[in-house]
Design a protein around this motif. Structure first.
Motif, PDB file in Angstrom:
ATOM      1  N   HIS A 286       0.847  -1.197   0.000  1.00  0.00           N
ATOM      2  CA  HIS A 286       0.000   0.000   0.000  1.00  0.00           C
ATOM      3  C   HIS A 286       0.877   1.239   0.000  1.00  0.00           C
TER       4      HIS A 286
ATOM      5  N   ILE B 278      -0.176   4.703   0.178  1.00  0.00           N
ATOM      6  CA  ILE B 278      -0.479   5.898   0.958  1.00  0.00           C
ATOM      7  C   ILE B 278       0.128   5.619   2.324  1.00  0.00           C
TER       8      ILE B 278
ATOM      9  N   GLY C 198       0.967   4.817   5.760  1.00  0.00           N
ATOM     10  CA  GLY C 198       0.122   4.609   6.940  1.00  0.00           C
ATOM     11  C   GLY C 198      -1.276   4.129   6.606  1.00  0.00           C
ATOM     12  N   GLY C 199      -1.622   4.121   5.337  1.00  0.00           N
ATOM     13  CA  GLY C 199      -2.966   3.699   4.942  1.00  0.00           C
ATOM     14  C   GLY C 199      -3.243   2.239   5.221  1.00  0.00           C
TER      15      GLY C 199
END
Lengths: 325, 307
Positions: free
Chosen positions: B99, B101, B103-104
């Motif tokens: 992933h 983003i 911290g997404g």
């Protein structure tokens, strides 16, 4: 048929889903012990227990994203936000995770999640608590967005949304919770993506959704007094849009008005008006009439707040201005 | 580890040749973490990671050919070329994404862990993240949520000291160790480990997983590590001194681990040479597979949006 409130329709839908499918569970802020900020989840914790009715910390990004994760794993979470305005805190999880994980994985996973949220203004909560971002989410591929305006549609759409294998934004205008309507006792569904003719008429097509339908029906009553027969179309779903039903009506009446209670500029109403013009210009007697909320934040004080929200008279005035009716 | 290293070197080469486009973040230097940690997982466990994800993917046994084809944007890729380098994905192997983003991925991991708890299995979700992501709200939100709900989740910090060009001490107020912070959220099982030592990583992961599977809720491991190359292929690495890199390169697991094995008499040079030759062939084959795989047909633009 039984007459129930919009809130009771949602309660019925949630209970049915919890009874029918052990993979369905609810989470959100104060939906359990507190009974829900708008009492939609009243009594559910007692009946279904804390594993299935989960109170969350005030961490919208965390619990909305956790809903996506649980859905990817095959559960069917129904996540409640206390306000659609708070969805901004979780918007990365909604737009970048819920809406995209299926696509980016080449179709390897599904996200059968419902994200319920009260939406709209008009109750003096001031600018940050009176917004309707379902409009924004309606422009995001991968999401579905529904906006029921009656108890019947609320129950029918909730059933369809929980059974859907995609992330559904379920926008509940808070002014509607106490409104009443007839709901059949037997099973029914309202399919996602199907608009509804709420009132038939031959002189003008008025398109809206959610709380706006109340304004449009009121306007239709007033117009009838002067002999104008208005047709009211409730989109019910903002994504995917049912433009076919709209087009059919516009090509019958030859006139169209779009009501969008949100900011008028670059809102969904603009998209619908443009699409009506694009599809049906040969049938129209004039430009597509538009009524929208003012391009202002929503102030606390009641006189100014009401000044920004489309009223019945605005609809009537706009129709007269555009079509001379 | 050698497979990851060779794969990454090849990716760099293919990027230079224009076969791999977009952003490419190499895992070179950090191999001992993915291999040590993921070797301790069960097939029903979930893995969620960040955009520097090739190492985790290969350590989990994702197909080398399909991984390379994904980087090439070909239809034979893991996700038919729709995800690319930063978003490797293989649901059948419980590999729920790179992933990108920052911290997404934390909330997603919480939900996957929740599914195990809800179904009363002993499954775990491991979430890998970098030091840069610890300044995102989701890191703190999910540490708290996971602890309150006692979710079976292993927070695995790959602390390579730099979030892109920013050394941790320029952007973090809490000092050089991150793992003590876990206690703030009631996560008692928090450990620090030498991320260049694959056996140490293995051991730390084993102990943490035992604690999680015993129902004690989340655990936290911080592995100290270093990426030998830039943040991405676009990074000229102007923000750090080469002496820092050299000091870490002296601990390179790709050289130190085989040396240890030989010293202990567990493997011979000849056996190592055989392994290396077979890995080299596997990586070469992946490039051939990727080259031979066509780009996805036009209609793929419109598929996989809705189920």
């Amino acid at each position: 048929m039984t007459e129930i409130t919009f809130r009771q329709a949602l309660q019925r839908g949630l209970r049915e889903a919890l009874d029918a499918d052990p993979d369905v569970f609810l989470m959100g802020e104060d939906i359990g012990k507190y009974d829900g900020a708008y009492a939609v989840t009243q009594g559910l914790l007692e009946k279904y227990g804390p594993d299935r009715i989960r109170d969350t910390p005030i961490s919208e990004a965390a619990f909305v994203g956790a809903g996506v994760g649980a859905a990817v794993a095959g559960l069917r979470p129904v996540v409640e936000l206390m306000s659609m305005s708070f969805s901004l805190v979780a918007s990365d999880q909604i737009v970048n995770m819920a809406a995209k994980i299926r696509y980016m994985s080449g179709g390897q996973v599904k996200v059968p999640m419902v994200l319920r949220a009260p939406t709209g203004g008009g109750v003096q909560l001031a600018a940050t608590h009176s917004q309707s971002f379902e409009n924004w989410y309606a422009s995001t591929p991968g999401l579905k967005v529904v906006t029921p305006s009656t108890p019947y549609d609320a129950l029918g759409l909730l059933r369809s949304s929980i059974e859907d294998d995609n992330p559904v934004i379920f926008a509940e205008n808070a002014l509607l919770y106490g409104t009443r309507g007839e709901v059949p006792d037997e099973e029914f569904r309202v399919p996602i993506g199907l608009a509804d003719v709420k009132r038939e008429g031959s002189d003008i097509t008025m398109v809206g959704w959610g709380h706006g339908i109340i304004t449009l029906l009121d306007a239709a009553d007033k117009l009838a007094e002067t002999g104008v027969k208005a047709e009211v179309i409730d989109l019910r779903t903002l994504r995917p849009l049912d433009m076919d039903t709209v087009t059919e009506s516009v090509e019958k009446t030859g006139r169209a008005l779009v009501l969008d209670e949100n900011w008028r500029t670059a809102g969904l109403g603009a998209e619908i008006a443009a699409e009506i013009g694009y599809r049906s210009s040969d049938y129209l007697d004039g430009p597509v009439a538009r009524v929208g909320g003012t391009d202002t934040p929503s102030p606390y004080t009641r006189p100014l707040e009401q000044l920004g929200i489309p009223q019945t008279q605005w609809v009537i005035d706009e129709i007269e201005k555009t079509y001379g009716l | 580890m050698y497979l990851i290293r060779q794969f990454e070197e090849k990716c760099g080469e293919m990027y230079t040749r224009g076969q791999v486009r977009g952003f490419l973040h190499l895992y070179i230097g950090e191999e001992a973490i993915a291999v040590g940690a993921i070797s301790q997982l069960q097939p029903h466990d979930y893995i969620v990671t960040h955009y520097r994800d090739h190492g985790h993917a290969l350590a989990r046994g994702l197909d080398t050919n399909r991984t390379m084809a994904e980087l090439f944007g070909r239809v034979g890729g893991l996700s038919k070329g729709k995800g690319g380098s930063m978003h490797l994905f293989d649901a059948d192997k419980g590999f729920i994404g790179g992933h990108a983003i920052v911290g997404g991925q934390f909330p997603l991991a919480a939900g996957l862990a929740l599914s195990h708890q809800y179904r009363k299995t002993d499954g775990v979700c491991v979430v890998f993240f970098g030091d840069g992501s610890t300044n995102q709200g989701t890191y703190h939100e999910v540490m708290n949520l996971a602890s309150v709900w006692k979710l079976p989740i292993l927070f695995f910090l790959e602390n390579n000291l730099y979030g892109m060009g920013s050394r941790f001490d320029r952007v973090r107020a809490g000092g050089e160790d991150f793992y003590p912070g876990a206690a703030t959220y009631g996560i008692d099982h928090a450990a620090v480990v030498d991320g260049m030592d694959v056996i140490a990583v293995q051991e730390a992961t084993k102990v943490a997983l035992e604690s999680i599977r015993a129902g004690n809720g989340p655990a936290f491991i911080e592995a100290k590590t270093f990426r030998f190359q830039g943040h991405s292929m676009a990074d000229p690495v102007k923000y750090r001194d080469s002496s820092e890199t050299e000091a870490w390169e002296a601990k390179d697991p790709i050289t130190t681990f085989p040396e240890d094995l030989i010293a202990q008499g567990l493997v011979t040079e000849a056996e190592l040479a055989e392994i290396r030759a077979s890995v080299d062939a596997e990586v070469d084959e992946s490039v051939k597979f990727a080259e031979d795989s066509p780009f996805p047909p036009d209609e793929e633009l419109f598929t996989d949006i809705y189920a």
